[in-house]
Design an enzyme around this catalytic site. Sequence first.
Site, short mmCIF file in Angstrom:
data_model
loop_
_atom_site.label_atom_id
_atom_site.label_comp_id
_atom_site.label_asym_id
_atom_site.label_seq_id
_atom_site.Cartn_x
_atom_site.Cartn_y
_atom_site.Cartn_z
N TRP A 327 79.72 121.12 -4.37
CA TRP A 327 78.36 120.85 -3.92
C TRP A 327 78.03 121.64 -2.66
O TRP A 327 76.88 121.83 -2.32
CB TRP A 327 78.15 119.35 -3.69
CG TRP A 327 78.82 118.77 -2.46
CD1 TRP A 327 80.11 118.94 -2.07
CD2 TRP A 327 78.22 117.93 -1.48
NE1 TRP A 327 80.35 118.25 -0.91
CE2 TRP A 327 79.21 117.61 -0.52
CE3 TRP A 327 76.95 117.39 -1.32
CZ2 TRP A 327 78.97 116.79 0.58
CZ3 TRP A 327 76.70 116.57 -0.21
CH2 TRP A 327 77.71 116.29 0.72
N ASP A 328 79.07 122.11 -1.98
CA ASP A 328 78.90 122.97 -0.80
C ASP A 328 77.84 124.04 -1.05
O ASP A 328 77.05 124.36 -0.16
CB ASP A 328 80.22 123.69 -0.48
CG ASP A 328 81.40 122.76 -0.27
OD1 ASP A 328 81.51 121.78 -1.03
OD2 ASP A 328 82.20 123.02 0.63
N GLU A 471 84.36 110.85 1.58
CA GLU A 471 85.36 110.70 0.52
C GLU A 471 86.46 109.68 0.85
O GLU A 471 87.31 109.43 0.02
CB GLU A 471 85.99 112.07 0.21
CG GLU A 471 85.02 113.02 -0.45
CD GLU A 471 85.61 114.41 -0.66
OE1 GLU A 471 86.41 114.85 0.18
OE2 GLU A 471 85.25 115.05 -1.67
N LYS A 585 84.71 109.95 6.70
CA LYS A 585 85.21 111.31 6.80
C LYS A 585 84.13 112.25 7.34
O LYS A 585 84.42 113.15 8.11
CB LYS A 585 85.66 111.78 5.42
CG LYS A 585 86.30 113.15 5.40
CD LYS A 585 86.76 113.52 4.00
CE LYS A 585 87.33 114.94 3.96
NZ LYS A 585 87.48 115.43 2.59
N GLN A 586 82.92 112.04 6.88
CA GLN A 586 81.88 113.02 7.19
C GLN A 586 80.52 112.37 7.04
O GLN A 586 80.40 111.24 6.59
CB GLN A 586 82.00 114.20 6.24
CG GLN A 586 81.69 113.85 4.79
CD GLN A 586 82.23 114.89 3.83
OE1 GLN A 586 83.38 114.81 3.44
NE2 GLN A 586 81.41 115.84 3.47
#
Lengths: 765, 765
Positions: A327-328, A471, A585-586
């Site tokens: 998806w980046d 994630e 995580k993000q």
Amino acid sequence: MSDLWTVRSSSPAHDRDAIMRDGNIYQIANGHMGYRGTLDEFGPAECVAVTLAGVFDRGGDAWREPVNAPNGAYTQVAVDGQAVSVRKTKVRSHNQTLHMRNAVFERTTEFEIGGKTVTIHSVRFLSLKRPHLGLVEFGVRCDRAARIRIETGIDGNIWDLNGPHLRQLKADQSGDILAVSGTTNEAGKAVAVAEAIEADLGPWNFENRDGRCLRTIEFDAVAGRTYRFTKYFSVHAGVDGTAGDAAVATVRDARTLGRTACLAEHDALWTERWGRCDVGIEGDDQAQHALRYSIFQLLIAAPVAGSGNSIPARALSGQVYKGAVFWDTEMFMFPFFLHTCPEKAIELLRYRIRTLDGARRKAQTEGPGFKGAFYAWESQETGDDACTYFNIGDPLTKRDLRTHFRDKQVHISGDVAIAMWEYFKVTGDDSVLLDGGAEVILECARFYYSYAYFKRDKNRFEILDVIGPDEYHERVNNNAFTNMVAKATFEIADAAAEYLKRKHPEAFDALVGKLGIADELPQFSEAARLLYVPEPDPDTGLIEQFDGYFQLRDTSVEALKAKRIHPDEYLGAGQGLAVPTKVIKQADVVMMLNLFKDRFSNEVKRANWEYYEPRTEHGSSLSACAYAMVAAEFGDLDFAYRYFLKTARIDLEAKYRIYVGTTFIGGSHPAANGGAWMTAIFGFGGLKACETHVAVDPRLHRNWKSLRFNLAYKGDVFAVGISHEAVEIAAAPGNTAARTFVVWGEAAQCAPGKSLSVKRKKQVA
Amino acid sequence: MSDLWTVRSSSPAHDRDAIMRDGNIYQIANGHMGYRGTLDEFGPAECVAVTLAGVFDRGGDAWREPVNAPNGAYTQVAVDGQAVSVRKTKVRSHNQTLHMRNAVFERTTEFEIGGKTVTIHSVRFLSLKRPHLGLVEFGVRCDRAARIRIETGIDGNIWDLNGPHLRQLKADQSGDILAVSGTTNEAGKAVAVAEAIEADLGPWNFENRDGRCLRTIEFDAVAGRTYRFTKYFSVHAGVDGTAGDAAVATVRDARTLGRTACLAEHDALWTERWGRCDVGIEGDDQAQHALRYSIFQLLIAAPVAGSGNSIPARALSGQVYKGAVFWDTEMFMFPFFLHTCPEKAIELLRYRIRTLDGARRKAQTEGPGFKGAFYAWESQETGDDACTYFNIGDPLTKRDLRTHFRDKQVHISGDVAIAMWEYFKVTGDDSVLLDGGAEVILECARFYYSYAYFKRDKNRFEILDVIGPDEYHERVNNNAFTNMVAKATFEIADAAAEYLKRKHPEAFDALVGKLGIADELPQFSEAARLLYVPEPDPDTGLIEQFDGYFQLRDTSVEALKAKRIHPDEYLGAGQGLAVPTKVIKQADVVMMLNLFKDRFSNEVKRANWEYYEPRTEHGSSLSACAYAMVAAEFGDLDFAYRYFLKTARIDLEAKYRIYVGTTFIGGSHPAANGGAWMTAIFGFGGLKACETHVAVDPRLHRNWKSLRFNLAYKGDVFAVGISHEAVEIAAAPGNTAARTFVVWGEAAQCAPGKSLSVKRKKQVA
């Protein structure tokens, strides 16, 4: 010190870490292939890699990954019988330079050998004009008379993570042109490398030795004289026979053209690229340099037109992450291309159209009764998912951990659909919709409908059992980001169907007929309405990341990390340390607030940012830019600036993680580079290209005097200059129509060839 | 050798394993308390435990568990200054006997001390008539003159898993009666132990020493003379003050009554119990003994009438599994009581009615918008869930593993509802429905409705994200067992509502009003119809255990276990070795086939049995009996026999697992005992008590000549005798009505006082 168009270093890579780091920083690429930033004399031990775009192979039971080609740029010099290498020979001085202006890597090294000073100088580039071609200019000089031996040619010793990938590697010679070719294990695809030399050193000897196809020459060198030659090397992949011939033809043609002309045509294309894509930051050299480096990374990775490729998560810096597209690409890299060179943006979309059948296959195999398109989490050339169910090695047990990246990260399909629609909105070009884009969108909506459940007692659809961007928390229900992406997908499906029906009724009928989707279209509209998305709490403004997140244990990232038994221990995956906690995580909720920025107030953005940021490990390179952009929006410009630099300098600083669990993840970070561009343009520049107009709400950091960039919009091009006092917009003379810009809330038209200047009004406290 | 009414051993427990094993095997209990099968001289190091039913406490951060009381049965003898104990003294001979006929533990040990032979003989029982009372007859004899010292009293040194639970333990004396009391940490509940002696040995000295409240006496013993005394001890829990007084009163009254009378009243009750509950197996002493032992285990654990208690998973054998009640009770123990002594069955149901509010609280806290009753996976006295989210210690990392037993094992509510309804069907007694049972049923249905999701494109309800009986696969969708249990719950809710409306309209209206459930009743009917349950495959007959089970990796149990790094490694919980495989912990689909045996053909039973059995680890003591019963049904009698013995002899053989992960799980296995009874009566006997009749389809194993048992049905009692040739049924004279029996498919009436004999027809091949 680097000037603003170069990256330089005066110390050659001496250990594994430095070799990995420099290999990433100094890499060059041209969309067809990448060449890591290694030195001429390096081999597989120094992680030399000529990584091919779109050519994949599986060796044995290990995972599929891109194929690295034999190294056609190999050269080894020996002086008075002693091989010269930065790793073994005393280095008196060293300079290596990445020239971003034209993607050239240059090195100059002075070695000391038996009291003599030997200087090697080389220049390497991968032709932007001729994607299969690479070129090295090589020179060697000794300050005193010496016996010099040069061996050059093609090194068939290949650095692979999960190789070898090329069977029956064989050396060949066609006149004075060297060739090495082999076939991949899985598809039996031919990979052929050819090399030709332009030199005036005398006759070469030819030999195959130690896995290398070599030409050698030995001579008595005169003191102070430079002995030069030019290497042309090419890499072709394809059907056996023709690939080998094509490789030979490429180097032969290039040599006929000559190195000066080859460089000139390459330079011309780079000049054109930079003319459109560069961003100027006045007053802040560090930011300017890092952002330019980021743009450079995106440009070297951009796929060759018509290649059917996209950009992998580690671009062409090697085989990490299986050379797969994540998806980046759509969420972090695509916006840069969309707003600067839409012809590359469309390549990225065509890759998803081309791999739609892979996404259909995945939907059918991943769950009971899933329909439509469930895009691969890790997508290679067919769109089948390269992501393994056991994707991370556990350093504690040496077992592979079951992760649900592949089967539960369902937002990927919506990410693709959103990019499709964004392209149409920003470019006004509906060709991509007609050429498969609308089909992708409808199939993505179909997937979500088949994935969603209806909650009778709440009269709403829910998206259950997913992984959001964070994630560390797997298999969660009603992840705000995912639900919003799914909702947007239903809305886009609705809008795309309406658009086609109205503008292209025949194409619409054909598509609906082909998909047999007529009965489902009203369901998508209903789902768009009734799909639940966690709302901001009326009191606090907080959005719960997923059902139950607020009940998790609160702890600090530091306290959590202190509990690790092994430093590379993965924090997620079922029993990971972060799983029962609020540590993420993000960016997840904040990622959603950024992606759907029009739907949320600054108060909500600030509240969630302040809640989630301290709980974020930033364990992904995708995290910093999302926090930076949202911080810029609600006004924390210092944070935004810090995180802009963090994301823009990620590969330059090389402070990223090299291992997750026991899994090697070293390589470059093009998504972070895309995030740096977005933070500059969307965050500080406050640019938002909408269907009807372009909004510009600048909030430059005080370190910046101005920000200048070009914008591609609706097929037209605009030069935008932003200072603290004013916004200047100049429409290119060739533009097709006047476009509306809304600057600081004030709408104005900008006609072809005209310009526009809006002064900032004084703030009323 | 044991005769058929005793369990005997001639070697005293010498190591930790034997102490644990014998403590379970030789335990006695009376519903109010349990006393492990330890010897008089044992203390906490030998895991002496007087475990109380229904009294729980938490010490510090550790989990809540039942309280062990101070040991009122403690006696230590010293001969010529040397303390006598099987653990330290030379043992010349030893015999310990559990008398199942009246739940008496007896030991005789000959010690050799300085060339003298010292014989200790003791008899211990916990009065069935007086639940707070225990009694020990103790005698000591030396073959030669010796100086004998007896110390006896109350040992306040308590073996606890997570103690200490009693604060401010204080010794007291009331005349010659000793008393020790303390209060629990959490609730400040008083636990009081009293001890009185009946002896003719002279005056005792009293002292408190080493945590013990003691009386001692020392004398010159005449050679060959036995010195005897009787200890009465009692344990009361309750409000401080009254508990202590009650404990003293209990032993005083008992001593006044005298030991002979105490034993006689105890024996009389046991005789009555066995008269109703014993099962005779002719021709197979091993089976007879093991089954009787199983029945004995259930009878000693049965709650005291009106106590509000149920039977924990480890009965009263200690504190393992937190003294909590699991589904074990309803699914594995309840049928025995229902068919033999329904007045105990109703106690088990009343416990669930009493703890309904705890189940309501759990529903409200465990998920977003759950309603109704979500019963505790591990239920203590309030019905709040004692199950921790991190329930198993991982021997590899020393961390606690997140398991989803508590939050996802939703079948528990249906298990309770099914038992409620089963009681009504088999007894014809609707009092339990009126006294809260119907409320429980409706609240369970309400819970499932709030838990279920509707799948629009499949027009069905689904039950997502659960754990079925097979705990190695967590968070699965559409587990066949769970879905069927939920479906049955909706059906039962429907039927119960209909029944009440028809028979008890006022009670129905009151209940519907109280619950505000009128609008939901039609939803339950719809859900009963539209709830998806995985169907047998039309070709293979196989039922998929849950969505995706058939796609899991196939491997053998042995191969899987060979991969363990640590022998106690848990195979489930997220990253466990079994998770990605088809290896299951225990009967799951087969459990469903057994529970809903009327709904499936023998072909389907056999097909699934043959598929799942080789993939079953039987890592739970609940597994063997389910496989045995289904095997008996489709005709694999040898397997059924083997697994019958396995389940009936589980505690006698003590081959069960003592640790799961780092968690100690030693103790007795009453659910397996209930499974043994079910296998004999339902499996081999082929008995099925339905609402309208009792079906009997015997399939005795060839080792058995006949099977004889009593059946309680609709308030009446029948003696049933089954041989290979015939079934004899005799109705008790006091029965209230003629009942229909369908034997080998042939219906016949059995009127009060009459009997019935049906001969087996010759099989036609």
